[in-house]
Design a protein around this motif. Structure first.
Motif, PDB file in Angstrom:
ATOM      1  N   ASP A 278      -4.789 -60.628  40.418  1.00 26.53           N
ATOM      2  CA  ASP A 278      -4.261 -59.554  39.401  1.00 26.53           C
ATOM      3  C   ASP A 278      -4.213 -58.207  40.315  1.00 26.53           C
ATOM      4  O   ASP A 278      -5.264 -57.653  40.324  1.00 26.53           O
TER       5      ASP A 278
ATOM      6  N   LYS B 236      -9.561 -48.633  35.738  1.00 23.47           N
ATOM      7  CA  LYS B 236      -9.121 -49.703  34.776  1.00 23.47           C
ATOM      8  C   LYS B 236      -7.414 -49.533  34.423  1.00 23.47           C
ATOM      9  O   LYS B 236      -6.845 -50.276  33.564  1.00 23.47           O
TER      10      LYS B 236
ATOM     11  N   GLU C 183      -9.417 -52.034  39.505  1.00 19.63           N
ATOM     12  CA  GLU C 183     -10.422 -52.906  39.241  1.00 19.63           C
ATOM     13  C   GLU C 183     -10.192 -54.204  39.683  1.00 19.63           C
ATOM     14  O   GLU C 183     -10.980 -55.182  40.261  1.00 19.63           O
ATOM     15  N   LYS C 184      -9.035 -54.830  39.126  1.00 16.82           N
ATOM     16  CA  LYS C 184      -8.638 -56.295  39.194  1.00 16.82           C
ATOM     17  C   LYS C 184      -8.176 -56.391  40.565  1.00 16.82           C
ATOM     18  O   LYS C 184      -8.588 -57.520  41.202  1.00 16.82           O
TER      19      LYS C 184
ATOM     20  N   LYS D 294     -11.391 -56.915  42.832  1.00 20.62           N
ATOM     21  CA  LYS D 294     -11.935 -58.024  42.545  1.00 20.62           C
ATOM     22  C   LYS D 294     -11.454 -59.327  43.441  1.00 20.62           C
ATOM     23  O   LYS D 294     -12.135 -60.005  43.779  1.00 20.62           O
TER      24      LYS D 294
ATOM     25  N   SER E 159       0.858 -60.108  38.499  1.00 21.53           N
ATOM     26  CA  SER E 159       0.723 -59.889  37.517  1.00 21.53           C
ATOM     27  C   SER E 159       0.736 -61.160  36.512  1.00 21.53           C
ATOM     28  O   SER E 159       1.245 -62.133  36.894  1.00 21.53           O
TER      29      SER E 159
ATOM     30  N   SER F 289      -4.603 -53.554  37.861  1.00 20.98           N
ATOM     31  CA  SER F 289      -5.270 -52.283  37.974  1.00 20.98           C
ATOM     32  C   SER F 289      -6.027 -52.196  39.224  1.00 20.98           C
ATOM     33  O   SER F 289      -6.199 -53.432  39.920  1.00 20.98           O
TER      34      SER F 289
END
Length: 533
Positions: A149, A221, A154-155, A158, A137, A152
């Motif tokens: 990261d 998210k 989504e992160k 990615k 984080s 979430s």
């Protein structure tokens, strides 16, 4: 309570009581309430309402005399010092068998069907427990080193400097698997003592193989921690996979061990139904009739509390002690707390092998002494002595309801007490116990409802235990009356975030402020309970 409600609620509540009551509420987190589900006995008059003070007639019609009278003067008086309420079990130290249990019950989690892997159930708990989420984080070493990261989904998907963390359908090519296995540097988590076990790695690999998808209904998210299955969720999932006989054996073993702590000289009989196991030395016929009475009320209890309270993979244990000293010893040894003088029951639905424990009220007098008993419709506990305020089924249902509310996030004690008494009315119709609590609430109105109710809403340190319970019951009975029943589910959900959120919940749900809420609930108490004494 019919005045300051926002326009969206005012029209249906004031001008279309019957139509509104017929429309069910959507499913709500924590509790699954329906507009018609607040009545324990939908085919009869409402439970426990004083003679001449019916809140709702069968079919949902509201008699005019039950509506709050708007012209009634409000009584206000000085606060009165009273005995402090007992220390509740949820604030007491936890016994060794529950040391790993979290202090707050988790919010309900969305789960994938058991047939396939679930990110929330199988992967997120591993990432949280291993410290991956915290380390990766902003401002922490993992993020600084690899720019990954994991705040979430989504992160997380990615990825970081090396690319996406997971390649859908290809676990052997996914950085996440390569790092946790040590096939790629740096190995994660770092440190020889922080390695993931093979079962955890296998669970992550299976999820990636299945497509590396987020569970339906979850927000990509949102923080991963917000929907990671808790240890309780994981334990529940494991229990569901066990054979029914093995689950029942665990309940029996835990029940006998707990009973032995209370009184090793007594061996209880065990009476079971589909949902409950009753440990007691009471006569077998009384135990069986009590469980039958409770099972009969399960549809109503589900409508109020939601199916997850009852429909568990394991049975809920009931302990009914004939001797109060055994009840006291049970709570001292199992829950590690002292017992208040007037309490009759407690519950813990957060623990493994959840339970309700009560002091059994006296049995009914013999038929030869009281004459033949009239037949009932299965809605009253057959063990109630004439003139008694309590029944065994009523006590068990009350504490089951109270425990369910307390296990729902950070719900306040007054709401748990009030809803427990309300549910007990399903088998204690028009009972002296509920009548006494209504009198206590009416007395509180006469002393100054805004002050007395505020004391209860604030924790009850300034009122007696009986007044606390009476006002709590009155508030719940008001908010579940036909006027406000359609919004009670929203109120329960909001209050699960904590008693300190009351003002926000009142504003969001009813479009009113606390002063209006207190004045209007006071009007309802005066109007509905006016003949309680």
């Amino acid at each position: 309570m019919t005045l300051a409600i926002r326009p969206r609620a005012l029209a249906p509540l004031l001008f279309a009581f019957t139509a509104v009551a017929a429309n069910p509420l959507p499913a709500l987190p924590g509790f699954a309430l329906a507009a018609r589900g607040q009545e324990p006995n939908p085919d009869e008059a409402p439970t426990g309402v004083p003679e001449g003070e019916i809140m709702e007639e069968p079919g949902g019609q509201v008699p005019d005399e039950a509506a709050p009278r708007r012209g009634r003067a409000r009584s206000r008086g000085p606060a009165r010092k009273g005995a402090p309420t007992r220390a509740r079990a949820e604030a007491a130290p936890k016994p060794a068998e529950e040391a790993a249990k979290s202090a707050d019950a988790p919010a309900p989690k969305a789960e994938a069907p058991a047939a396939g892997p679930s990110f929330a159930r199988d992967v997120a708990p591993v990432l949280v427990a291993a410290g991956c989420i915290d380390c990766h984080s902003p401002g922490r070493p993992g993020f600084a080193r690899g720019k990954l990261d994991m705040g979430s989904f989504e992160k997380f998907m990615k990825g970081g400097g090396s690319g996406p963390a997971a390649a859908a359908g290809k676990p052997d090519e996914s950085h996440l698997i390569l790092r946790v296995r040590g096939d790629e540097e740096p190995r994660m988590p770092p440190g020889d003592d922080a390695r993931l076990g093979e079962p955890a790695v296998a669970a992550i690999s299976a999820w990636i193989q299945a497509g590396a998808k987020l569970d339906d209904g979850l927000d990509p998210k949102a923080p991963i921690k917000s929907y990671a299955a808790s240890p309780q969720d994981l334990a529940k999932s494991k229990l569901a996979e066990m054979p029914a006989e093995a689950r029942d054996a665990k309940v029996t073993q835990a029940g006998l061990e707990r009973w032995k702590k209370a009184n090793p000289e007594l061996k209880p009989e065990i009476e079971t139904t589909e949902h409950f196991a009753l440990f007691t030395t009471l006569p077998k016929d009384r135990a069986a009739s009590t469980l039958k009475s409770i099972e009969t009320q399960l549809p109503a209890i589900r409508r109020v509390l939601g199916p997850e309270v009852i429909d568990r993979p394991e049975k809920i244990s009931f302990y009914a002690f004939s001797d109060r000293k055994d009840y006291v010893e049970f709570l001292r040894t199992v829950k590690q707390r002292e017992v208040d003088e007037e309490e009759e029951g407690d519950a813990d639905l957060r623990t493994a092998q959840p339970y309700v424990v009560v002091v059994a009220p006296p049995d009914a007098p013999a038929a030869s002494a009281t004459g033949p008993r009239r037949k009932t419709r299965g809605r009253r506990d057959a063990d109630a002595p004439e003139g008694s305020g309590r029944t065994l089924a009523g006590l068990l249902i009350e504490n089951l309801g109270r425990g369910a509310v307390l296990a729902n996030g950070s719900s306040p004690r007054w709401l748990a007490e009030g809803l427990g008494v309300y549910l007990a009315g399903s088998v204690e119709r028009r009972s002296p116990y509920q009548r006494k609590l209504r009198v206590a609430a009416l007395d509180a109105f006469k002393l100054g409802w805004p002050t007395r109710a505020s004391d209860v809403l604030g924790g009850g340190e300034q009122v007696s235990p009986e007044e606390f319970r009476g006002v709590s019951f009155a508030l719940v009975e008001c908010l579940t009356s036909p006027h406000f029943r359609p919004l009670f589910g929203d109120f329960l959900t909001g209050m699960s975030k904590g008693g300190d959120k009351l003002d926000d919940v009142i504003k969001d749900v009813y479009g009113a402020d606390r002063e209006t809420f207190l004045n209007e609930t006071g009007d309802w108490v005066a109007s509905t309970y006016g003949g309680a004494d």
